[in-house]
Design an enzyme around this catalytic site. Structure first.
Site, PDB file in Angstrom:
ATOM      1  N   SER B 135       6.046  -1.053   2.036  1.00 45.73           N
ATOM      2  CA  SER B 135       7.578  -0.539   1.846  1.00 45.73           C
ATOM      3  C   SER B 135       7.842   0.067   2.606  1.00 45.73           C
ATOM      4  O   SER B 135       7.530   0.455   3.877  1.00 45.73           O
ATOM      5  CB  SER B 135       7.596  -0.093   0.487  1.00 45.73           C
ATOM      6  OG  SER B 135       8.698   1.340   0.565  1.00 45.73           O
ATOM      7  N   TYR B 148       3.184   7.899  -2.610  1.00 44.03           N
ATOM      8  CA  TYR B 148       3.528   6.793  -1.940  1.00 44.03           C
ATOM      9  C   TYR B 148       3.582   6.054  -1.277  1.00 44.03           C
ATOM     10  O   TYR B 148       3.234   5.184  -0.111  1.00 44.03           O
ATOM     11  CB  TYR B 148       4.660   6.993  -2.632  1.00 44.03           C
ATOM     12  CG  TYR B 148       5.590   5.349  -3.045  1.00 44.03           C
ATOM     13  CD1 TYR B 148       4.815   4.523  -4.242  1.00 44.03           C
ATOM     14  CD2 TYR B 148       6.387   4.495  -1.859  1.00 44.03           C
ATOM     15  CE1 TYR B 148       5.568   2.936  -4.001  1.00 44.03           C
ATOM     16  CE2 TYR B 148       6.702   3.171  -1.963  1.00 44.03           C
ATOM     17  CZ  TYR B 148       6.517   2.836  -2.719  1.00 44.03           C
ATOM     18  OH  TYR B 148       7.207   1.531  -3.168  1.00 44.03           O
TER      19      TYR B 148
END
Lengths: 247, 259
Positions: B135, B148
């Protein structure tokens, strides 16, 4: 369906190597392609490809090229030169040559073509892994590619969303420039063998390996991609430079 | 005309999710046989040559069995997409150890387990490609997404390590690093106001986020599927060990100062 049907593209430095690979791939995918270089038209250039005798380092040359081409959907700044020297060994002439083509040339072409590009246009700059990590004795080349990376981000931020701008960072691609690098080694054959072992892919790249990501970045499939670097290097820069067993 | 991955075999974890499902559909349209592996079933009817199989990628026995079964059906696997992931929208102070462990179990351990048990089949594949989901949060932080961000950084490092170790076996490994992509996960992030919306309405917050992007929009799952397709295909045969950011230019700029 051809992936670049209806698009007009300029690829600078398409006489040979990576540039020619991109020219061939763009034509195969249906684009109308022009390329340019300092020399007269090469004999083996595909007939459908337009040739312009242009030195991208010269703003007047580039302005003439842009006027001749008019509207353009895709611009690939591929033209580049390398001089294999350290800073201490580089002359003023080396600076003018390397920065003139690799840095000022990219600026000249972007400045001249940006006003002529339609919305949805894509600029693709050929950066290099050498813009992020240093190749020895390539000081000005490494610095010129870092310039290309910085300019790429700026164009993406300033000229989006109408124009996208990305850079491809090739690793070691089988071209005349690669052989010139090996010729610097004491034992060019050994250097080449060891260089291959440093690549997880166990081979060097080919111009078509770079052309395939250029096609993707030129196409509308990449319409959310901008301001980024697309490294294609057979895994070379994913690995540490320290490889036990290799000299 | 044949597709760009005609006849290739693929397994997509998280295949029923927003991005995963777009990948399954794109792979199908380009001629691949696809297993959509997901703990939940897809909401739509699967297209041609896409089969859903229930799989909890954090469960070692389940992953081992899934690949044992696949190995009995297919001679080889050409493409593994590790798209399954979860997102806990909290700072570390508010994150429980269970939430932290669950984030790593799915996002990192799941990628590890699926890759590990797929390797024997990938070695027999033709131009095999693993595509992990990193990401842009693995490079720069969104507020209130601590676990995350950490898992995605781990996926990036794992991607490089796998590329080095298995490149000589003919397996390419890359990670795609999406920015803001219009999925249920993104909507949940906005509704949780995890981005520090400062009392903005949901619509105003979303517009403000779009405006910060040089492309003035979010990505779509199809945008991501387009790049995954390229990385999965033989067109990308020299691309390995890299992190492919696809974020509409968001991370090309410094934070937008209001001057």
């Amino acid at each position: 369906m051809m992936r670049l049907a209806g698009k007009t593209a300029l690829v600078t430095g398409g006489r040979q190597g990576i540039g020619r690979g991109i020219v061939d791939a763009f034509i195969f995918e249906g684009a109308t392609v022009s390329t340019c270089g300092r020399d007269p038209r090469p004999d083996d250039l595909p007939e459908t490809c337009n040739w312009h005798q242009t030195d991208v380092a010269k703003p007047a040359d580039v302005e003439l090229l842009a006027s001749a081409m008019g509207a353009c959907d895709v611009v690939v700044n591929n033209a580049g030169v390398q001089v294999e020297k350290t800073v201490a060994g580089s002359s003023d002439e080396d600076w003018d040559l390397v920065m003139g083509v690799n840095a000022r040339g990219v600026f000249n072409v972007c400045r001249a073509f940006l006003p002529r590009m339609s919305a949805g246009g894509s600029i693709i700059n050929i950066g290099s892994i050498s813009g992020n990590v240093a190749d020895p004795s390539m000081a000005l080349y490494n610095a010129s590619k870092a310039f290309v990376h910085g300019l790429t981000r700026s164009i993406a931020v300033d000229h989006g969303p109408a124009i996208r701008c990305n850079a491809i960072c090739p690793g070691w691609i089988e071209t005349g420039m690669l052989d010139a690098g090996f010729d610097l080694a004491d034992d060019p054959v050994k250097a080449k063998t060891e260089a291959l072992l440093r690549h997880p892919a166990r081979r060097f790249g080919k111009p078509e390996d770079i052309a395939s990501i250029a096609v993707w970045l030129a196409s509308d499939e990449s319409s959310f991609a901008t301001g980024q670097f697309f490294t294609v290097d057979g895994g070379l820069t994913a690995a540490s430079p320290l490889q036990p067993g290799l000299s | 005309m044949s597709g760009r991955i005609e006849g290739k075999t693929a397994l997509v974890t998280g295949g029923a999710g927003g991005i995963g499902w777009a990948i399954c559909k794109r792979f199908s349209a380009e001629g691949a046989n696809v297993i959509c592996a997901d703990i939940t079933a897809p909401g739509d009817f699967p297209p041609k040559n896409v089969e859903h199989r229930s799989l909890d990628i954090a469960d070692e026995d389940a992953v081992r069995s899934a690949f044992a079964r696949l190995g009995a059906e297919w001679d080889s696997l050409d493409i593994l997409v590790n798209a399954a992931g979860i997102e806990i929208e909290k700072t570390i102070e508010d994150t429980t150890l269970d939430e932290w462990n669950r984030s790593f179990a799915v996002n990192v351990t799941g990628t590890f387990l699926c890759s590990k048990f797929a390797l024997p089949m990938l070695r027999k594949g033709n131009g095999s490609s693993i595509i992990n989901f990193g990401s842009y949060d693995g490079f720069i932080a969104d507020p209130g997404l601590a676990a995350y961000c950490a898992t995605k950084g781990a996926v990036h490092a794992l991607t490089r390590a796998m590329a080095c170790d298995h490149g000589p076996e003919g397996i390419r490994v890359n990670a795609i690093c999406p920015g803001y992509v219009d999925t249920p996960m993104l909507q949940s992030f906005f509704e949780g106001d995890g981005s520090g919306g400062g009392g903005k309405s949901l619509d105003d917050l979303q517009q403000a986020v779009r405006d910060v992007h040089p492309m003035r929009t979010y990505g779509t799952p199809d945008d991501v599927a387009n790049l995954v397709l390229w990385l999965a295909s033989d067109e990308a045969r020299y691309a390995s060990g890299q992190l492919w950011v696809l974020d509409g230019g968001l991370s090309a700029q410094v934070q937008q100062m209001k001057l």
